[in-house]
Design an enzyme around this catalytic site. Sequence first.
Site, mmCIF file in Angstrom:
data_model
loop_
_atom_site.group_PDB
_atom_site.id
_atom_site.type_symbol
_atom_site.label_atom_id
_atom_site.label_comp_id
_atom_site.label_asym_id
_atom_site.label_seq_id
_atom_site.Cartn_x
_atom_site.Cartn_y
_atom_site.Cartn_z
ATOM 1 N N HIS A 11 0.863 -1.181 0.000
ATOM 2 C CA HIS A 11 0.000 0.000 0.000
ATOM 3 C C HIS A 11 0.902 1.234 0.000
ATOM 4 O O HIS A 11 1.647 1.458 0.963
ATOM 5 C CB HIS A 11 -0.899 0.004 1.232
ATOM 6 N N HIS A 17 -8.468 -8.049 -1.413
ATOM 7 C CA HIS A 17 -8.042 -8.603 -0.141
ATOM 8 C C HIS A 17 -9.116 -9.589 0.324
ATOM 9 O O HIS A 17 -10.317 -9.329 0.203
ATOM 10 C CB HIS A 17 -7.920 -7.522 0.926
ATOM 11 N N GLU A 74 -7.718 -12.522 5.339
ATOM 12 C CA GLU A 74 -6.673 -11.968 6.194
ATOM 13 C C GLU A 74 -7.125 -12.093 7.650
ATOM 14 O O GLU A 74 -6.636 -12.949 8.382
ATOM 15 C CB GLU A 74 -6.402 -10.517 5.831
#
Length: 347
Positions: free
Chosen positions: A14, A193, A196
């Site tokens: 990021h 994503h 996670e």
Amino acid sequence: MTAPPAPKIELHVHLEGTVRPETLLSIARRNDRPLPRDTVPGLRELYAFTDFDHFLRVWAMTTNSLLTVEDFRRVVVDYAAEAARCGAVYLEGIFSPAERVARGVDWDTVFTGYTEGAVEAEQRHGVVVRLTPDIDRSLPVELAEECARQAVRYRDRGVLGFGLGGPEGAAPAARYAAAFAIARDGGLALVPHAGEAAGPESVREALRFGPARIRHGIAAARDPDLLAELRERGVVLDVCPTSNLRTRVVPDLARHPLPELLAAGVTCSVGTDDPAMFDTDLDREYALAAALGHPPAAAFAAGLAGALCDETTRAAVAARGSAHHGPAAVDSPAAAPAPVAPRRPGH
């Protein structure tokens, strides 16, 4: 003479999370934006957080200091310099434009800064930088869809993918199906994503949208059928060991699921995620991956397999890896050398 570092590929970083504390303080003061611990430049004070949810709150407070084309350009160029020192030859940087737009920055300011920074980064530091903007699961649907349209507009300026981030419990990925369709129809790959902080079901939901890669995805290690599906579909997981430890989604390195993923034949790239916030760099992440049974040549091959770039760029990147690791290491992840049994740190 010191030998040059081994060539590395990073697909999960990021860009807002690469800004070192002193730089962020400088930018915030110039833009008259307060920070949580504005007077202390130390990493532990500025980027202090206790768990995954707290990390997301700190992220929102600090990244809102970025406002101008120059801010966004500088972020890319500065990180390319840092990554180059670790041997990076190719990066796919994530950034979150809709969060900035929601706070008054216009789309073109964000996209222009990052895309111009990517060009400058390659010119100055020799690192090929491509971009994969993402949306947060907390965004209004309309804003997410506009973000997808804007990302498609910049496809010819280095934007290759479109992602989904934020807390997995905030909303199902299906809420943003229309945004995904806009991005896909515009020629962008999907790189969400998932898996996670949430479980295997998060990865399964992401797979319904045909992703090119899944960022993190480590929860898949708990589900043998899911591991088999990832392997058969050739979906690359972007694994970030220090991130998982710092956000406490993995309790300690000895229990990181990377060895299980590799043993199941899942292709895993290696990334830093938010290196400034997690006090890490690409050298450290490759070293941790190696300690978990994923040596540098294999990590490079996995990154090459997951990269979204055109074939000309891929061949050039592969040549740089081949010169160091040998031709077999860049042909495919399966061709890269790996231990018979991944070893656990401390075992």
